[in-house]
Design a protein around this motif. Structure first.
Motif, PDB file in Angstrom:
ATOM      1  N   THR A  24      82.929   8.622 -37.168  1.00 60.28           N
ATOM      2  CA  THR A  24      83.107   7.348 -36.474  1.00 60.28           C
ATOM      3  C   THR A  24      83.122   7.490 -34.958  1.00 60.28           C
ATOM      4  O   THR A  24      82.907   6.515 -34.254  1.00 60.28           O
TER       5      THR A  24
ATOM      6  N   HIS B 188      86.759   7.460 -42.964  1.00 57.73           N
ATOM      7  CA  HIS B 188      85.608   6.634 -42.634  1.00 57.73           C
ATOM      8  C   HIS B 188      84.476   7.490 -42.091  1.00 57.73           C
ATOM      9  O   HIS B 188      84.703   8.520 -41.460  1.00 57.73           O
TER      10      HIS B 188
ATOM     11  N   GLN C  59      80.256   1.148 -41.282  1.00 56.05           N
ATOM     12  CA  GLN C  59      81.418   1.979 -41.564  1.00 56.05           C
ATOM     13  C   GLN C  59      81.710   1.901 -43.050  1.00 56.05           C
ATOM     14  O   GLN C  59      81.905   0.806 -43.596  1.00 56.05           O
TER      15      GLN C  59
END
Length: 118
Positions: free
Chosen positions: A85, A51, A44
């Motif tokens: 993500t 992110h 990440q």
């Protein structure tokens, strides 16, 4: 070689480059579908509000206290094709990740994916 069971324990720990510069946080491990060996990790990266996940090969990775040191420079890793993500890597995009690191890409004999989350 890093064992899958061992590296899962390092989820959320820092991922650093050979110079010790932090790249990001370990998010997940992907295994090679042909060998079941750890092959890539997602890291990440990005700003707290933006992110993204980038892939990094685990060949020559070293696990230390609170970190995983990979064999690739931070700038190379951060420039890797990324996913959100909450996304998964589409099968058709796997080759681009391998190419980014100069690695050979060969899908399975039946055309199946090369990377999978255990």
């Amino acid at each position: 070689m890093i064992q899958v069971g061992d590296i899962r324990e390092w989820r959320t720990h820092a991922v650093v480059d050979p110079g010790g510069h932090k790249i990001g946080t370990l998010e997940a491990i992907y295994v090679d579908t042909g060998t079941d060996a750890p092959s890539m990790a997602t890291v990440q990266v990005g700003l707290p509000t933006r992110h993204r996940l980038v892939f990094v090969p685990l060949d020559r990775a070293v696990v230390g206290p609170g970190y995983v040191k990979v064999a690739y420079d931070r700038s190379l890793v951060k420039a890797c094709p990324a996913i959100g993500t909450d996304d998964i890597l589409p099968a058709e995009d796997e080759a681009a990740v391998f190419k980014h690191y100069g690695l050979d890409y060969k899908p399975g004999a039946g055309g199946e994916r090369r990377l999978a989350r255990p």
